[in-house]
Design an enzyme around this catalytic site. Sequence first.
Site, PDB file in Angstrom:
ATOM      1  N   SER A  10       0.866  -1.177   0.000  1.00  0.00           N
ATOM      2  CA  SER A  10       0.000   0.000   0.000  1.00  0.00           C
ATOM      3  C   SER A  10       0.902   1.225   0.000  1.00  0.00           C
ATOM      4  O   SER A  10       1.934   1.221  -0.678  1.00  0.00           O
ATOM      5  CB  SER A  10      -0.932  -0.066   1.208  1.00  0.00           C
ATOM      6  OG  SER A  10      -1.946   0.899   1.109  1.00  0.00           O
ATOM      7  N   HIS A  37      -2.842  -1.536  -3.158  1.00  0.00           N
ATOM      8  CA  HIS A  37      -3.826  -0.451  -3.069  1.00  0.00           C
ATOM      9  C   HIS A  37      -3.368   0.700  -3.948  1.00  0.00           C
ATOM     10  O   HIS A  37      -2.190   0.942  -4.100  1.00  0.00           O
ATOM     11  CB  HIS A  37      -3.934   0.062  -1.630  1.00  0.00           C
ATOM     12  CG  HIS A  37      -4.385  -0.981  -0.669  1.00  0.00           C
ATOM     13  ND1 HIS A  37      -4.150  -0.889   0.679  1.00  0.00           N
ATOM     14  CD2 HIS A  37      -5.041  -2.152  -0.861  1.00  0.00           C
ATOM     15  CE1 HIS A  37      -4.670  -1.957   1.286  1.00  0.00           C
ATOM     16  NE2 HIS A  37      -5.209  -2.740   0.376  1.00  0.00           N
ATOM     17  N   ASP A 130      -4.373  -4.035   6.238  1.00  0.00           N
ATOM     18  CA  ASP A 130      -4.732  -5.058   5.259  1.00  0.00           C
ATOM     19  C   ASP A 130      -3.541  -5.993   5.044  1.00  0.00           C
ATOM     20  O   ASP A 130      -2.384  -5.563   5.094  1.00  0.00           O
ATOM     21  CB  ASP A 130      -5.128  -4.381   3.933  1.00  0.00           C
ATOM     22  CG  ASP A 130      -5.832  -5.339   2.981  1.00  0.00           C
ATOM     23  OD1 ASP A 130      -6.219  -6.444   3.417  1.00  0.00           O
ATOM     24  OD2 ASP A 130      -6.000  -4.977   1.805  1.00  0.00           O
TER      25      ASP A 130
END
Lengths: 185, 279
Positions: A10, A37, A130
């Site tokens: 991310s 992401h 996540d």
Amino acid sequence: MYKAVVIGGSAGSFQVITKILSSLPKDFPLPVLLSLHRLKHVRSGFVEALSIKSKIPIVEPYDKETIKPGRGYLAPSNYHMYVELNKRIALSTEEPVNHSRPSIDLTFETAAQAYRDKIIGIILSGANRDGAHGLKKLKQLGGTAIVQDPNECQVRTMTEASLKLTSVDHIFTTQQIINFLLKLK
Amino acid sequence: MVLTDQEVNYFINTIRNTSSYDFSEYSEKSLKRRLQKILIDNNMDLVALINKLKTNKDFLEKIVKDITVNTTELFRDPQIWQTLRYRILPKFSGNRNINIWHAGCSTGQEVYSMMILLNEMGMLDKAKIFASDLNTDALEAAKKGIYKYRFNIGYLDNFDKVIKENPYNYDEYNDVSYDKYFKIDKVTDTIAINDFLKKKPIFRQHDLVQGGNLYFAKFDLILCRNVIIYFKYSLQNKVFKLFHDHLYTNGYLVLGMHETMLGEITSRFEKKGQAYRKK
């Protein structure tokens, strides 16, 4: 012995991913599944940006696409990317998980179920949690769990969340991750 | 809560034996996830769920709705809409009628996007719009045409890309006001579609698994986007066959950005990006 690599990243992971992909040889023997992401307004151009430096082809796969070695599969913007047991990609537009679509957890969990102990999971820099559950599942099913050294991460939240939940096999710098992958046959 | 494949099959068989629905050819991963979510949301274990499904028809209908995924946006994936505007719909501009079927229309955003586009192209009056979904709650929402505005999602950016700009001619700019098609209310955080659009579509419940043509019509254009990703390859092919049967020759099928047709059926279509022309 390994059959696949799955990478989650991310915030702060783009340069790390680029460096890893640029270091893999054209004939890298495994598929590389990428669940990353991206910013809401940057929906296109990501696969092109990754492809510039990568020697292995990077694609945003179609649903039901067969996973092949020596290719990078980037979860398409706004879809979850699963791996079915028959080693095909499955995409989904189900609601975001922990505000994320793609969800790193879901890619890791399903990839782990498909490849069991023959998969390497790598969690990189990121500003959320996540991937932590997915990496835990991957480790439980016998896979090899690697986390980027939080001290090297631009944002350490995601790697620390993973380390808190799972006793991983390796905590590696970017260069160590690359060295590890290059030794695979 | 982690379900085994046998448990998922138990669920599938129960639904199949007590109703007309059949999930046996749905993609395994997403079906399992939906079922797990349902168990958590209802705070039930699988045995309790199955027992209630067997005895309570309304509950079964509710669970079937919860299994389906209803993600949709106004002008989702602008590239596809630009292709429709400049490459596909002009082919039908000389026709007296144009029949369009939105198969799996969910809450209707795609249907209204299409009608807005047709209106800008001066083709709305000759269009017949058919829209179907398995989920009757989604269809009711589609008929109402009132959506969360969620300003951060970028619907209006997509509208601008498709309706105001021309990617093939940067000098062109059509200053179309949003009011022409919907009212934005930032206080209630809603977009409400204007009445003249809402009157037009024929919304019907339809299950692609069961096949059949509920409209007794043939179509120039079928849109089925982000629906078949929830189906196994075998069911996908049945659905493609159904679409092929109900398209006119030279009619188009448009799929989602990451959906594709595989296998023998591909020989009966000509593929152009996400659009498939029936040969």
